[in-house]
Design a protein around this motif. Structure first.
Motif, PDB file in Angstrom:
ATOM      1  N   LEU A   3      -9.720  -0.339  -2.179  1.00  0.00           N
ATOM      2  CA  LEU A   3      -8.726  -1.388  -1.926  1.00  0.00           C
ATOM      3  C   LEU A   3      -7.477  -0.795  -1.264  1.00  0.00           C
ATOM      4  O   LEU A   3      -6.951  -1.347  -0.297  1.00  0.00           O
ATOM      5  CB  LEU A   3      -8.370  -2.094  -3.238  1.00  0.00           C
ATOM      6  N   ALA A   4      -7.030   0.346  -1.770  1.00  0.00           N
ATOM      7  CA  ALA A   4      -5.865   1.014  -1.182  1.00  0.00           C
ATOM      8  C   ALA A   4      -6.188   1.547   0.206  1.00  0.00           C
ATOM      9  O   ALA A   4      -5.364   1.454   1.127  1.00  0.00           O
ATOM     10  CB  ALA A   4      -5.386   2.135  -2.099  1.00  0.00           C
ATOM     11  N   VAL A   5      -7.379   2.085   0.382  1.00  0.00           N
ATOM     12  CA  VAL A   5      -7.815   2.592   1.698  1.00  0.00           C
ATOM     13  C   VAL A   5      -7.803   1.472   2.724  1.00  0.00           C
ATOM     14  O   VAL A   5      -7.248   1.621   3.819  1.00  0.00           O
ATOM     15  CB  VAL A   5      -9.229   3.219   1.617  1.00  0.00           C
ATOM     16  N   LYS A  49       2.501   6.143  -3.357  1.00  0.00           N
ATOM     17  CA  LYS A  49       1.607   5.885  -4.490  1.00  0.00           C
ATOM     18  C   LYS A  49       0.293   5.289  -3.989  1.00  0.00           C
ATOM     19  O   LYS A  49      -0.775   5.656  -4.464  1.00  0.00           O
ATOM     20  CB  LYS A  49       2.282   4.949  -5.506  1.00  0.00           C
ATOM     21  N   LEU A  50       0.367   4.385  -3.033  1.00  0.00           N
ATOM     22  CA  LEU A  50      -0.855   3.815  -2.455  1.00  0.00           C
ATOM     23  C   LEU A  50      -1.698   4.908  -1.793  1.00  0.00           C
ATOM     24  O   LEU A  50      -2.923   4.900  -1.910  1.00  0.00           O
ATOM     25  CB  LEU A  50      -0.521   2.720  -1.446  1.00  0.00           C
ATOM     26  N   ALA A  51      -1.038   5.843  -1.116  1.00  0.00           N
ATOM     27  CA  ALA A  51      -1.774   6.938  -0.478  1.00  0.00           C
ATOM     28  C   ALA A  51      -2.478   7.791  -1.532  1.00  0.00           C
ATOM     29  O   ALA A  51      -3.622   8.206  -1.338  1.00  0.00           O
ATOM     30  CB  ALA A  51      -0.833   7.794   0.365  1.00  0.00           C
ATOM     31  N   ASP A  61      -8.052   9.404   6.508  1.00  0.00           N
ATOM     32  CA  ASP A  61      -7.953  10.862   6.517  1.00  0.00           C
ATOM     33  C   ASP A  61      -6.757  11.330   7.349  1.00  0.00           C
ATOM     34  O   ASP A  61      -6.061  12.274   6.978  1.00  0.00           O
ATOM     35  CB  ASP A  61      -9.243  11.497   7.035  1.00  0.00           C
ATOM     36  N   VAL A  62      -6.509  10.645   8.459  1.00  0.00           N
ATOM     37  CA  VAL A  62      -5.366  10.972   9.312  1.00  0.00           C
ATOM     38  C   VAL A  62      -4.071  10.676   8.561  1.00  0.00           C
ATOM     39  O   VAL A  62      -3.133  11.489   8.555  1.00  0.00           O
ATOM     40  CB  VAL A  62      -5.424  10.182  10.638  1.00  0.00           C
TER      41      VAL A  62
END
Length: 101
Positions: free
Chosen positions: A71-73, A61-63, A85-86
């Motif tokens: 914030l999630a990034v 879900k965070l992804a 991105d990876v």
């Protein structure tokens, strides 16, 4: 002269509606940030307790949220040590391989 008053009244009403919607948007953004923070805390707790199922669910879900929320990034990049991105590419490949099973 009546039309000027009418236009002014409409403009005032429009500004009030705009301000109300802006406040609602601000509140929704705060609520979303709070939800993301809760997911981050759940991810950290699942890592500590080694609860793989919960950890995977929360991390997925965070992804998803990382596609649009900094914030999630920031959290994912900090935890994984990888560029977002990876991580997203790896997740997509994993989901695809799971779909083949």
């Amino acid at each position: 002269m009546v039309e000027k008053t009418y236009d002014l009244k409409n403009e005032i009403e429009a500004r009030e509606l705009f301000d109300l919607q802006a406040e609602k948007i601000k509140n929704l953004k705060k609520e979303l940030d709070d939800c993301i923070q809760t997911l981050i805390e759940a991810s950290a707790a699942a890592n500590i307790t080694q609860d793989i199922v919960v950890g995977n669910l929360v991390d997925r879900k965070l992804a998803d949220l990382a596609k649009t929320h900094k914030l999630a990034v920031d959290y994912i990049e900090k935890v994984t040590g990888k560029n977002i991105d990876v991580v997203l590419a790896e997740n997509a490949a994993l989901e695809e391989s799971e779909g083949d099973l």
